[in-house]
Every structure is written in structure tokens, then in C-alpha cells.
Design an enzyme around this catalytic site. Structure first.
Site, PDB file in Angstrom:
ATOM      1  N   ASP A   8      32.707  49.856  17.533  1.00  0.00           N
ATOM      2  CA  ASP A   8      33.880  49.928  16.659  1.00  0.00           C
ATOM      3  C   ASP A   8      33.564  49.208  15.344  1.00  0.00           C
ATOM      4  O   ASP A   8      32.657  48.369  15.282  1.00  0.00           O
ATOM      5  CB  ASP A   8      35.060  49.271  17.379  1.00  0.00           C
ATOM      6  N   ASP A  10      36.279  47.933  12.628  1.00  0.00           N
ATOM      7  CA  ASP A  10      37.237  46.896  12.257  1.00  0.00           C
ATOM      8  C   ASP A  10      37.552  46.004  13.457  1.00  0.00           C
ATOM      9  O   ASP A  10      37.904  46.480  14.535  1.00  0.00           O
ATOM     10  CB  ASP A  10      38.536  47.539  11.747  1.00  0.00           C
TER      11      ASP A  10
END
Length: 377
Positions: A8, A10
Site C-alpha cells: 500500500d 498511504d
């Protein structure tokens, strides 16, 4: 087959602000240690690095592309300057309410990885939300959960998390810890051994916490095997159906052989292990167990028992158990014990055996070398 790290963006590579949009350079803050240790992961470990991120409404008035791409491209170039390249970048633009097939935790963007070219079972999703862990589950992979920015307060989220516990291989917000975990892996193995005399299933986690679930049909034998798990800090499941109507011999012998074999297979290449390893007192007794997972079987046994049975376990089978273990594990064992209480004496041996195993299988993540001058074990 290639292993993959699905990472991922953020909250994992960069800090996530309160409004969940990194649409300006003022909001950009890289995660601590991410460059140093993701670089080591890239250079030292055999993973394909892939970014997958949900960016709600990207390209709409809510989140204009002109705000997103300059920051995103800077992020990518900064990682590249540190030797970290993402093989693929998958960006989903839909809103959470849309539940699109391309949006995490759905796998619509990742269909190419469901092929014989990729080892999803030994791949990981790294992210800061439970949707990342759900993605890992949907891929048939494991999750590494970075929990800094996840609200776990509501009952719904707490329940969801509990259902995903078996998917979470590691929970940490420290990239150094993540690197060391990925470098060493969790060493697990299992074996199923069926003969006309016994049916045995064993599951082993060398890097466990001391959990055990043991049923051999011999209560005292179960108690001794439990010592291996608890004092060796490994997780152990053993289920045995043996011909106890004949006697205890086959059950004890075959369990030891199978246990030794699963140790041998789970240790794998043995890189970084201490290899050797314990003496301990127990009331009137002193037990010493020295072990060497060096690839050759041998047993030295210096322990005498005056009782014929302890519980329903013949004392003559103690020697036989450890001899059979050395044959299966291809290890050396040197066992000595003295004392007056027979129960204490054998329990001290099993506890010292567990401690010896704990010492011998311990790894030094900074020195993942083979502990041998021969070049093989």
C-alpha cells in the site's frame, strides 16, 4: 514461482494525513526507515515489489489529477534514487461506496498474479488498513499490518480484525522489523505419517510462542512433549492414533521419528542458526542435553531409571524416543541426567532438550550464513 510484496502507499510508504489525500508537497512525509529497509528487501530478498493503492475519486473534482501526479511521481522517483523500483503500480480511483472489483480488498487489478508464475501463498500484502489484510486473504497470501492510522475502536472493526487474525503474519509499524521478518520467514512445517501401526499428524512452528495441542493416547508422553513446546518456545500440534492395544512402543517410536523428520524439513537450509545448544536443575535432578543439527544422527545416553513405568510410559522407551528423534532429525544428541526422583529426572531431560532446541534453532538475522566449515549441513 515469484513471490510478491503488494505494498500500500498511504500510511505504509508515506504518512497519511487526516484528510486522507496527499495532494500537495506540504503533506508529504515518508515513513521512518522505509528507504533503508525497503532497499535491503529489494536487494537482498527475492520478491517482486508491487504498489497497490486506493485513491478515492482520483480524476474528479474531489481529487484532481493535477494535484495527485506531481506528488506521486516525486515519491516514485525518490524511491528509485534509493534503488527501489516498483514492478507495477496499481491505482484504483473508485470511491469506497462503489465496491468496485478493482478496489481493495477486491482483486480485479491483480488477476495476472493468479497464475503458475507467482507464489501467492508465500507472498505478502503490506498495508495500514484491514482492507489490505482482506486483500491478502483474497489473494491467498499473508498480511503485514501497519496499524498506526487504523481506528480499531468500533465493534464492527474489532470483529473483522478477529476474523483476519490468521492472515496477519506480522503487526508492526517499524520497517526494520518488517525487513527482519521477511528475511528470516516464519519456519513452519508439517508431516503426516501413516503405517499399519500408527497414524500421525504433526504441525511445527519453530518461531512460535510455546503453544501446544498434543494427543498421543499416553498422558505422560503428552506431558513430556508439551515440555518441548513450552520450554522451546515453539508451537507444536501432535495427533497420534497408535496400536496401544498392543503396547506403547510403536506410538512412541513413530512419533519420535516423525517429529525428527519435521524438524529436519522445517529447519530448511539452516542459514543463520546457532546449530548447537542446555543443562538445568529440577529439584534433586540435574539434566544436560547437548544438540547439534549438523546433518548426522548420533545419540549418547547416560541416564538410568529404576522404575519400569512412569505413568503409562515404559522408562525403556525414553532412550528409544531420543534415538528415533536423532534418526529423523539427523542430529547429534548427548544426554546425561542424575537424581533420585524418576519423574523429575525425565521431565528435566525433556525441558533441557527443549532449551537446547531453542538455542540451536535461534537465528541471527544479521549473519545469515551457514554455521559450517564444510559448506553444507
Amino acid at each position: 514461482m515469484k513471490r510478491v510484496l503488494f505494498i500500500d502507499r498511504d500510511g505504509t510508504l508515506i504518512k497519511e494525513p487526516a484528510d486522507e489525500q496527499i495532494d500537495s508537497f506540504e503533506k508529504l512525509e515518508f515513513y521512518p526507515k522505509v528507504f533503508q529497509y525497503l532497499s535491503k528487501i529489494t536487494n537482498e530478498l527475492d520478491f517482486e515489489i508491487v504498489m497497490i493503492t486506493n485513491q478515492d475519486g482520483l480524476g474528479t473534482n474531489v481529487y484532481p489529477e493535477t494535484n495527485f501526479w506531481p506528488v506521486h511521481n516525486f515519491i516514485i522517483k525518490t524511491f528509485e534514487s534509493e534503488g527501489i523500483s516498483f514492478k507495477e503500480q496499481f491505482i484504483d480511483r473508485t470511491f469506497a461506496k462503489d465496491n468496485a472489483p478493482t478496489r481493495k480488498p477486491n482483486t480485479g487489478l491483480l488477476t495476472k498474479y493468479f497464475s503458475s508464475n507467482y507464489d501467492l501463498a508465500n507472498s505478502f500484502v503490506i498495508g495500514d488498513r484491514l482492507t489490505d489484510i482482506e486483500l491478502a486473504k483474497n489473494l491467498g497470501s499473508k498480511g503485514i499490518f501497519i496499524n498506526d492510522n487504523t481506528n480499531l475502536g468500533t465493534d464492527e472493526i474489532t470483529v473483522k480484525r478477529e476474523t483476519l487474525n490468521n492472515v496477519i503474519a506480522l503487526e508492526s509499524n517499524d520497517w526494520e522489523v518488517i525487513y527482519k521478518f521477511l528475511k528470516t520467514d516464519v519456519r513452519t512445517g508439517s508431516i503426516e505419517r501413516n503405517t499399519n501401526e500408527t497414524k500421525i499428524k504433526i504441525a511445527l512452528n519453530l518461531d512460535g510462542t510455546g503453544k501446544s495441542n498434543i494427543n498421543t493416547g499416553l498422558a505422560f508422553f503428552d506431558h513430556m512433549l508439551d515440555q518441548i513446546a513450552r520450554h522451546g518456545h515453539l508451537d507444536l500440534e501432535i495427533n497420534v492414533i497408535g496400536d496401544l492395544e498392543v503396547d506403547e512402543h510403536h506410538t512412541i517410536e513413530d512419533t519420535a521419528i516423525a517429529l525428527g523428520e519435521v524438524f529436519a524439513s522445517t529447519l530448511g537450509n539452516k542459514l543463520g542458526i546457532e546449530r548447537y545448544g542446555f543443562s538445568l536443575p529440577m529439584d534433586d535432578c540435574l539434566a544436560q542435553v547437548a544438540i547439534d543439527f549438523g546433518g548426522r544422527n548420533w545419540l549418547v545416553w547416560e541416564a538410568e531409571f529404576k522404575r519400569e513405568m512412569i505413568g503409562k510410559m515404559p522408562t525403556e522407551m525414553f532412550f528409544h524416543f531420543f534415538k528415533s528423534f536423532t534418526d529423523g532429525a539427523k542430529c547429534n544428541l548427548n544426554i546425561k541426567a542424575e537424581g533420585s526422583n524418576e519423574h523429575h529426572k525425565i521431565e528435566a531431560i525433556f525441558k533441557a532438550f527443549a532449551k537446547a532446541i531453542k538455542m540451536a534453532v535461534k537465528r541471527d538475522v544479521e549473519k545469515m550464513i551457514l554455521p559450517s566449515t564444510k559448506g553444507m549441513l
